[in-house]
Design a protein around this motif. Sequence first.
Motif, mmCIF file in Angstrom:
data_model
loop_
_atom_site.group_PDB
_atom_site.id
_atom_site.type_symbol
_atom_site.label_atom_id
_atom_site.label_comp_id
_atom_site.label_asym_id
_atom_site.label_seq_id
_atom_site.Cartn_x
_atom_site.Cartn_y
_atom_site.Cartn_z
ATOM 1 N N HIS A 1 0.837 -1.201 0.000
ATOM 2 C CA HIS A 1 0.000 0.000 0.000
ATOM 3 C C HIS A 1 0.871 1.249 0.000
ATOM 4 C CE1 HIS A 1 -2.603 -3.138 1.795
ATOM 5 N NE2 HIS A 1 -3.559 -2.530 1.131
ATOM 6 N N VAL B 1 -0.231 4.298 1.208
ATOM 7 C CA VAL B 1 -0.449 4.938 2.509
ATOM 8 C C VAL B 1 -1.407 4.084 3.340
ATOM 9 C CG1 VAL B 1 -0.153 7.280 1.572
ATOM 10 C CG2 VAL B 1 -2.455 6.341 1.838
ATOM 11 N N SER C 1 -7.257 12.686 4.983
ATOM 12 C CA SER C 1 -5.803 12.783 4.772
ATOM 13 C C SER C 1 -5.063 13.449 5.926
ATOM 14 C CB SER C 1 -5.520 13.545 3.474
ATOM 15 O OG SER C 1 -6.043 14.878 3.554
ATOM 16 N N MET D 1 -1.703 10.145 7.737
ATOM 17 C CA MET D 1 -1.299 9.210 6.686
ATOM 18 C C MET D 1 0.069 8.625 6.997
ATOM 19 S SD MET D 1 -2.363 10.941 3.015
ATOM 20 C CE MET D 1 -1.261 12.355 3.218
ATOM 21 N N TRP E 1 5.669 5.275 -3.073
ATOM 22 C CA TRP E 1 5.143 6.569 -3.538
ATOM 23 C C TRP E 1 6.019 7.113 -4.672
ATOM 24 C CZ3 TRP E 1 1.404 9.982 -0.852
ATOM 25 C CH2 TRP E 1 1.314 11.268 -1.417
ATOM 26 N N LEU F 1 -4.981 7.538 -5.246
ATOM 27 C CA LEU F 1 -4.663 6.346 -4.453
ATOM 28 C C LEU F 1 -5.842 5.372 -4.375
ATOM 29 C CD1 LEU F 1 -2.620 7.996 -1.564
ATOM 30 C CD2 LEU F 1 -1.784 6.921 -3.656
ATOM 31 N N TRP G 1 -4.676 2.167 -0.664
ATOM 32 C CA TRP G 1 -4.439 2.569 0.727
ATOM 33 C C TRP G 1 -4.997 1.532 1.685
ATOM 34 C CZ3 TRP G 1 -8.580 4.100 4.051
ATOM 35 C CH2 TRP G 1 -9.827 4.235 3.436
#
Length: 297
Positions: free
Chosen positions: A131, A133, A168, A171, A178, A210, A214
């Motif tokens: 993932h 985040v 957000s 995070m 990323w 995303l 996530w």
Amino acid sequence: MKKQLNIVVITNDHYVVLLAALIKSIEVNLVNDNHLVFNIVDDKISRENKEKLIQSVNHQIVTLKWINMEGLIPDHIALPLDRTSYPLNIYIRFFIPYFMDESVEKVLYLDVDMIFQADISALFEFDLSHHVVAAVQDSRIKTFNNAWGGIKNYKKLGLNGNTMYFNSGLMLMNLKLWRSLGITEKLIKCMNENIHYANYPDQNGLNVVLYHQWLNLDKKWNYFADLVSDSDPFVIHFVQRKPIYKSFNGVQLFRDKFYYYLQMTEWKNFVPISEINRLINKSRIVFNKLIKLFSGR
């Protein structure tokens, strides 16, 4: 084994008092023998307030690193200058993977309007190998098809309206993944193309880019301060009116907890801000954004 936990926060001079309470709450609730490194993106914090913050922390377990916000955004990147009253510094979180050292694999980004009631170390134990985040589903905007705050053009983008929408403000970021996926560039492109559809511009961009990338955390890790809780949340998030204002209208118990930690800092004699001064500060933000909007930068 002792670990270095990297945390990124962004604040201006007005909200540095919130940051003081946040850091103290994390410091007090640290159970494991880890070291906290706060990477503070400095949006014109005064020398006086920097000194007060330095004097407020336990330097045996806390390191403060100051990062000047000026120059963090490359000249060739055009920020999505939305018409909301949110400050431009909300977009700096997009660039965290580029101003953090490449040796750092995980970073925890936090909005400064939070306090912790649990050991922050537990967050860094979540597996992010698959993932980009880890975050918490937004308590108000639960899915993309939320009528007032979701992804207004989700159908046009070919996205499922029942997809969970995350907040957000907290995070845990997998910096290597990323960077390899070019998330920052995708975010800027997405925001510039969809800015007129976004009530929460940075957050909308993150949710679109995303999509299904996530990890959903327990809601206790990002609990909104205007909601009554049956049990103590791990993190209290003052998403609406902040506890530094006289006009705070959230749960009183959560406000009291904020001041419990603030009393341990150099802001122990802080007096809540009047509504007129809150509005003056908000007007400054809007004015500065308008200047940038019409100057093209």
